[in-house]
Design an enzyme around this catalytic site. Sequence first.
Site, PDB file in Angstrom:
ATOM      1  N   TYR A 147       0.812  -1.211   0.000  1.00  0.00           N
ATOM      2  CA  TYR A 147       0.000   0.000   0.000  1.00  0.00           C
ATOM      3  C   TYR A 147       0.850   1.268   0.000  1.00  0.00           C
ATOM      4  CZ  TYR A 147      -3.752  -3.254   1.130  1.00  0.00           C
ATOM      5  OH  TYR A 147      -4.654  -4.300   1.105  1.00  0.00           O
ATOM      6  N   ASP A 208      -1.310 -11.104   8.845  1.00  0.00           N
ATOM      7  CA  ASP A 208      -0.503 -12.191   8.292  1.00  0.00           C
ATOM      8  C   ASP A 208       0.958 -12.090   8.710  1.00  0.00           C
ATOM      9  OD1 ASP A 208      -2.470 -13.547   6.328  1.00  0.00           O
ATOM     10  OD2 ASP A 208      -2.646 -11.434   5.844  1.00  0.00           O
ATOM     11  N   HIS A 447       5.031  -6.132  -4.298  1.00  0.00           N
ATOM     12  CA  HIS A 447       3.613  -6.434  -4.485  1.00  0.00           C
ATOM     13  C   HIS A 447       2.767  -5.196  -4.254  1.00  0.00           C
ATOM     14  CE1 HIS A 447       2.422  -6.727  -0.103  1.00  0.00           C
ATOM     15  NE2 HIS A 447       3.724  -6.873   0.012  1.00  0.00           N
ATOM     16  N   TYR A 528     -11.463  -1.031  -0.015  1.00  0.00           N
ATOM     17  CA  TYR A 528     -11.485  -0.627   1.383  1.00  0.00           C
ATOM     18  C   TYR A 528     -10.150  -0.032   1.818  1.00  0.00           C
ATOM     19  CZ  TYR A 528      -8.450  -4.109   3.687  1.00  0.00           C
ATOM     20  OH  TYR A 528      -7.363  -4.833   4.140  1.00  0.00           O
ATOM     21  N   ARG A 529      -9.144  -0.162   0.965  1.00  0.00           N
ATOM     22  CA  ARG A 529      -7.779   0.241   1.312  1.00  0.00           C
ATOM     23  C   ARG A 529      -6.987   0.187   0.016  1.00  0.00           C
ATOM     24  NH1 ARG A 529      -4.431  -3.523   5.566  1.00  0.00           N
ATOM     25  NH2 ARG A 529      -2.802  -2.064   6.234  1.00  0.00           N
TER      26      ARG A 529
END
Length: 606
Positions: A147, A208, A447, A528-529
């Site tokens: 993100y 995670d 990622h 949502y993000r």
Amino acid sequence: MSIPNTLSQTPTLSEKHSGIPERLLDKAQKAKSLIYETRTQFEAPSRQRGVAIPQGISKVKFFEVLNELRYEIGEEWVELNDKELKGGWYMEHPNTHDMMNILDAEELVASAVVYPGDVEDVQKIVGWANTWRIPLFPISMGRNFGYGGAAPRVRGSVTVDLGKRMNKILSIDPDDYTCLVEPGVSYYALYEELKKRGYDHMWIDTPDLGGGSVLGNALDRGVGYTPYGDHWSVHSGLEVVLPTGEVLRTGMGALPGSNTWQTFPYGFGPYSDGIFSQSNFGIVTKMGMALMPNPGGYESFMYTFPKEEDLAPLMEIIRPLRISNILENVAQLRHCLQTIAVRGQPRSKYFSGRGPIPEEIIHEEMKKTPLGDCTWVYYGMSYGPPHIRKYKLDVVHQEFLKIPGARRIDPSTLPADEYFWSRDKIAAGIPDLEELLWVNWMPNGSHIAFSPIAPIRGIDATKLYSLARKRHDEAGIDLMPAFCVGLREMHLIVEIVFDSSDISMRRKADRCLRDMIDDAAKLGYGEYRTHLVLMDQVAGTYNWNGNALMRFNERLKDALDPNGILAPGRCGIWPERYRGRGWEIGTGEGGGSEGDGVKPDWKERL
């Protein structure tokens, strides 16, 4: 370039607030080694653009006023970002930029980093920024990878690294099952402290990976995998430094001498906590969290399902089980390609051709695993004493076997290094490190995530999966979806793994994501993000009634942050000083992070 002959030991928690627990040190060293084995770029590219100076102030003046900040905070706690933009890995990462860059490496870059030691330091930093109209970008620990990591949205912002010196667990109450933490407390640190104090009757909930900030993850509305997995929903009480430098405490904390700040979140009057979640309205310096009672036992379970088209009927089975809490934790249904990728081996081990890895190769590889051939893998957990677990697990088994070919995997048949055991720990509130390994799928593995929300229905799961498959096929990217099912909604998390040194691959990943965001929005599904570079686009999809929500957010921003100094552009919210000047990152390939200046004021003469 060759792999370095020796890799330094990962710092432990006893050495550094962001370190790894001793129990996970061997796993960390193995993970680090695997990452460096697939890396082809060991040295940072030379910086062509020099120090990133914030717009609206000259370079000479910026260096001058940075010295003022050094005087206020302490020489050693202010660092100019004039060095190489090195990468690293999850446990040892930069705090000046995103090591998993989707844009050019010199785009989302800080000008300097400042390390406050307490709330008073944060106030001084905010006061300084207001004086000189310099953008700040606060981070807790900077591990928001996928993100944007620690990168600032506005190039040249001064990063406020709260975690380095503000990393205390301020309280843990064993009677009411709560804690109060500062930004630099990781899930690793909180878990280890509970064990150290002998508080086995309390669990934490962990994502995670356990190296992120408890506070930071909740503010970004991250999730974990026990019944307390919605982290924002189990917080209670914030301490916030506003962009003007004022300090407030929310909820019961506004009552002097309150003894219920961590036990009752609402207080009296309007509930203001929400405006500090996924926003740029304040710097949160303390947060309370609820801890979960030890349920008195737990049992992980796993099922596999053979066909791609099993997705829709399976979701129809999962929904009533999840809503009724027969399925008690965040349900995870993963595509089998993730089972292969999480072993930490590069894609080239299985397939060296162009385009997405062929389905037949995926299924041949799955046949070699302890799970056997399948398309979907379900990871779940049941809690409570044995007779309670048996009742719930029997119901789950009866329902899941309605899918032809469904199989329950006996955990006793699984080797100790099977990924199942990492999920077993996480669903029991024990932070782990295994999830990291699928980034090795590509050299210089990075990622970025596509994260829409949908109802728990077969038709919705199929629509999202189909649009993701279409766009991944067009881009030639391997599709790795995971459906994470909450009580009445599900998150589809699609991680695009790419080589951050490959410009073409970065652009394909960016294009694929942007297409999926628009496709999903047209079908009624919103993120949502999201990553920093996608925030303007995602915010633009929430445009009901002529962008009423954004206009409301802008009014709040201008009222709370009149000089526009705090994280401009975060979550698509731009202060008045930046609006209409091209700061938004759009859908063009290779976009930049800078606009056409800021609104002039008297400081512009300097």
